[in-house]
Design an enzyme around this catalytic site. Structure first.
Site, PDB file in Angstrom:
ATOM      1  N   LYS A 153     -32.932  -7.108  -4.046  1.00  0.00           N
ATOM      2  CA  LYS A 153     -34.192  -7.312  -3.342  1.00  0.00           C
ATOM      3  C   LYS A 153     -34.792  -8.658  -3.728  1.00  0.00           C
ATOM      4  O   LYS A 153     -34.450  -9.217  -4.772  1.00  0.00           O
ATOM      5  CB  LYS A 153     -35.195  -6.223  -3.752  1.00  0.00           C
ATOM      6  CG  LYS A 153     -34.873  -4.835  -3.252  1.00  0.00           C
ATOM      7  CD  LYS A 153     -35.902  -3.815  -3.744  1.00  0.00           C
ATOM      8  CE  LYS A 153     -35.597  -2.413  -3.266  1.00  0.00           C
ATOM      9  NZ  LYS A 153     -35.685  -2.210  -1.814  1.00  0.00           N
ATOM     10  N   ARG A 198     -30.284   7.587  -0.241  1.00  0.00           N
ATOM     11  CA  ARG A 198     -29.522   8.557   0.551  1.00  0.00           C
ATOM     12  C   ARG A 198     -28.211   8.927  -0.140  1.00  0.00           C
ATOM     13  O   ARG A 198     -27.710  10.038   0.028  1.00  0.00           O
ATOM     14  CB  ARG A 198     -29.289   7.986   1.970  1.00  0.00           C
ATOM     15  CG  ARG A 198     -28.491   6.712   2.000  1.00  0.00           C
ATOM     16  CD  ARG A 198     -28.648   5.940   3.305  1.00  0.00           C
ATOM     17  NE  ARG A 198     -29.918   5.201   3.382  1.00  0.00           N
ATOM     18  CZ  ARG A 198     -30.306   4.469   4.423  1.00  0.00           C
ATOM     19  NH1 ARG A 198     -29.539   4.384   5.508  1.00  0.00           N
ATOM     20  NH2 ARG A 198     -31.450   3.829   4.414  1.00  0.00           N
TER      21      ARG A 198
HETATM   22  N1  BES Z   1     -36.665   2.411  -2.280  1.00  0.00           N
HETATM   23  C1  BES Z   1     -36.438   1.708  -1.068  1.00  0.00           C
HETATM   24  C2  BES Z   1     -37.461   2.043   0.029  1.00  0.00           C
HETATM   25  C3  BES Z   1     -38.902   1.684  -0.259  1.00  0.00           C
HETATM   26  C4  BES Z   1     -39.443   0.524   0.247  1.00  0.00           C
HETATM   27  C5  BES Z   1     -39.713   2.535  -0.967  1.00  0.00           C
HETATM   28  C6  BES Z   1     -40.761   0.209   0.023  1.00  0.00           C
HETATM   29  C7  BES Z   1     -41.043   2.217  -1.189  1.00  0.00           C
HETATM   30  C8  BES Z   1     -41.571   1.052  -0.688  1.00  0.00           C
HETATM   31  C9  BES Z   1     -35.049   2.027  -0.539  1.00  0.00           C
HETATM   32  O1  BES Z   1     -34.094   2.320  -1.491  1.00  0.00           O
HETATM   33  C10 BES Z   1     -34.575   0.820   0.190  1.00  0.00           C
HETATM   34  O2  BES Z   1     -34.349  -0.165  -0.447  1.00  0.00           O
HETATM   35  N2  BES Z   1     -34.426   0.939   1.496  1.00  0.00           N
HETATM   36  C11 BES Z   1     -34.003  -0.148   2.303  1.00  0.00           C
HETATM   37  C12 BES Z   1     -32.978   0.389   3.252  1.00  0.00           C
HETATM   38  C13 BES Z   1     -32.192  -0.691   3.970  1.00  0.00           C
HETATM   39  C14 BES Z   1     -31.318  -1.434   2.985  1.00  0.00           C
HETATM   40  C15 BES Z   1     -31.353  -0.047   5.035  1.00  0.00           C
HETATM   41  C16 BES Z   1     -35.228  -0.676   3.044  1.00  0.00           C
HETATM   42  O3  BES Z   1     -36.123   0.110   3.363  1.00  0.00           O
HETATM   43  O4  BES Z   1     -35.294  -1.872   3.257  1.00  0.00           O
HETATM   44 MN    MN Z   2     -33.127   0.571  -2.208  1.00  0.00          MN
END
Ligand code: BES
Ligand code: MN
Ligand code: ZN
Length: 494
Positions: free
Chosen positions: A271, A345
């Site tokens: 990230k 997931r």
């Molecule tokens: N933990 C994150 C989702 C999240 C985002 C939780 C903001 C709380 C606040 C999750 O693991 C994630 O990184 N999801 C990605 C999915 C994508 C890579 C398909 C996302 O939401 O960008």
């Molecule tokens: Mn994630």
């Protein structure tokens, strides 16, 4: 902060106290407000000459009113008298605490004596939730910033009935606080083993807690969950919590499953730096399941319930999982990990499969801070609800409405399944940008073997900053605990 219920005659007179009373829309003074108006020679009536009309969310503070021992007198707008109910009482208790917490007063007198003992218990519950603080690492906080209220005392002609009504709400507030503590802890303190140990300590409430370590999970074939934690020096854990409160210990349980990513860097699909600190609360789903199990045990709910927590840390490392890796889940289905940041997931896939294989539950509800896309879709006032079952979906929505934890149902269109097609495995772990929260839910659904199931995407609600609700101080909300507890209380106890 202590909660006490006492007869009106015994409430008044404590030194360093502040008083709160209700004013209904109109304005209509509650009887306690009426009495204080007389005592103060009409101070309340004079305050009503301004714009305060007793609407919800309005309040007026009078300082050192004549003839009263109190340093402050707060008039809380309670809205329409006819529709005033549990949520209104909670909000009023919470608003009073919030407005007066650093006033210097050490006792808060809630003179809500028009209310039934049940509603008073809800006012106390609201004050208790509002008084939550995560302050263990504040070593230099100025004394004037610290809450001064040590006791909240509620006036009632029937203290015994109010105390009895407060029992289960007090248990629930403890469950919410347990979740908020877990969610607030930084990831250097709360990693999977530490999380599991804190849950293990709940055996004192009568819960049974088992902890599966990495070798145990490897033996079960949990390649999907283990792949996520593989880049971390912290060992992954699967925690199994059981509460056997039903008269029939053999009755099929209901089951809650939580995503517990103690920190989500994204892994090799790392990230950006901005806001990454928020990913300490990526275990909010597991935190909510743990807090709900706490509440069920603490109030001795007559239900058999299972909580499963998938606890991992998602880190980049020489040993981390790579984009393109193919893992085999406990279900036997293979997954091509296109993006290591779509890790929640992968954790849920094995946790859900394990749950249904072992417990054959009546239904499963999973909670997960799963997608940023749910925030884009719903904002921060709703969590996403996805389900293969209308009855379960309806019961969850209703429970959420009762507790102020709103859910909004989203579709699971079969036509979007193809977004998960992979060339070399049974599926990919991401479905591209369109409908990101939905394809995540469709992915999880593939690990549900015919049972009624619901998935709550709580990425939008697990953390509130700023919070707009006085029962939720800024930060960890504890979202999900009240909702699950209510679901059980309304439909699944003996
Ligand atoms: N933990 C994150 C989702 C999240 C985002 C939780 C903001 C709380 C606040 C999750 O693991 C994630 O990184 N999801 C990605 C999915 C994508 C890579 C398909 C996302 O939401 O960008
Ligand atoms: Mn994630
Ligand atoms: Zn995550």
């Amino acid at each position: 902060m202590q909660i006490q219920f006492a007869k009106p005659s015994a409430v008044s007179g404590a030194p360093l106290s502040a008083i709160a009373v209700l004013v209904f829309e109109g304005p209509v003074l509650s009887s306690a407000a009426e009495a204080l108006d007389q005592e103060t020679g009409g101070a309340l009536s004079r305050a009503l000459a301004g714009r305060f009309r007793g609407a919800k969310g309005q309040s007026v503070e009078l300082v050192a009113p004549a003839n009263l021992h109190a340093s402050q007198l707060l008039l809380i707008g309670a809205g329409s008298k006819d529709s005033f109910a549990a949520t209104g009482a909670e909000t009023a208790g919470a608003e009073a605490y919030k407005a007066l917490k650093t006033s210097g007063a050490t006792t808060l007198e809630l003179r809500f004596s028009d209310l039934t003992p049940e509603l008073l218990a809800h006012a106390a519950f609201g004050a208790r939730l509002a008084a939550y603080r995560f302050d263990k690492y504040l070593t230099k906080e100025k004394p004037e910033k610290k809450p001064s209220i040590q006791t909240t005392v509620l006036a009632t002609n029937d203290p015994d009935a109010a105390i009895a009504a407060f029992g289960p709400l007090s248990a629930l507030a403890e469950g919410v606080a347990f979740t908020r503590d877990l969610v607030s802890e930084p990831a250097n303190i709360l990693y999977p083993v530490e999380f599991a140990q804190r849950v293990k300590a709940l055996e004192r409430l009568g819960l049974e807690v088992e902890i599966l370590d990495e070798p145990a999970m490897a033996k079960l074939g949990m390649g999907s969950l283990l792949g996520v934690g593989q880049g971390s020096v912290r060992d992954s854990q699967l925690v199994v919590i059981q509460w056997k409160g039903s008269a029939d210990p053999k009755a099929a349980p209901i089951a809650f499953v939580g995503k517990g990513v103690c920190f989500d860097t994204g892994g090799i699909s790392i990230k950006g730096a901005e806001g990454m600190e928020d990913m300490k609360w990526d275990m909010g789903g597991a935190g909510a399941v743990a807090g709900a199990m706490y509440a069920l045990a603490a109030r001795k709910a007559k239900v058999n319930a299972v909580g499963i927590l998938g606890l991992v840390e998602n880190m980049p490392d020489g040993n981390a999982q790579r984009p393109g890796d193919i893992v085999t889940s406990m279900s036997g289905q293979t997954i091509e990990v296109i993006n290591t940041d779509a890790e929640g997931r992968l954790v849920l896939a094995d946790a859900l499969w394990y749950c249904q294989e072992r417990f054959k539950p009546k239904f499963m509800v999973d909670l997960a801070t799963l997608t940023g896309a749910i925030i884009i879709a719903l904002g921060h006032d709703y969590a996403g609800l996805f389900s293969n079952n209308d009855e379960l979906s309806g019961a969850l929505t209703k429970a959420g409405e009762s507790e102020g934890e709103n859910l909004w149902r989203m579709p699971l269109p079969a036509a979007y399944e193809k977004q998960l097609d992979s060339l070399g495995a049974d599926m990919k772990n991401i479905g591209g940008r369109p409908a990101g929260s939905i394809t995540a839910a469709l992915f999880i659904q593939r690990f549900v073997n015919g049972l009624p199931w619901a998935h709550l995407d709580i990425a939008s609600t697990a953390w509130k900053k700023p919070s707009t609700n006085p029962t939720i101080p800024d930060g960890a909300s504890g979202f999900g605990v009240r909702l699950l507890n209510r679901l059980v209380a309304d439909g699944y106890e003996d």
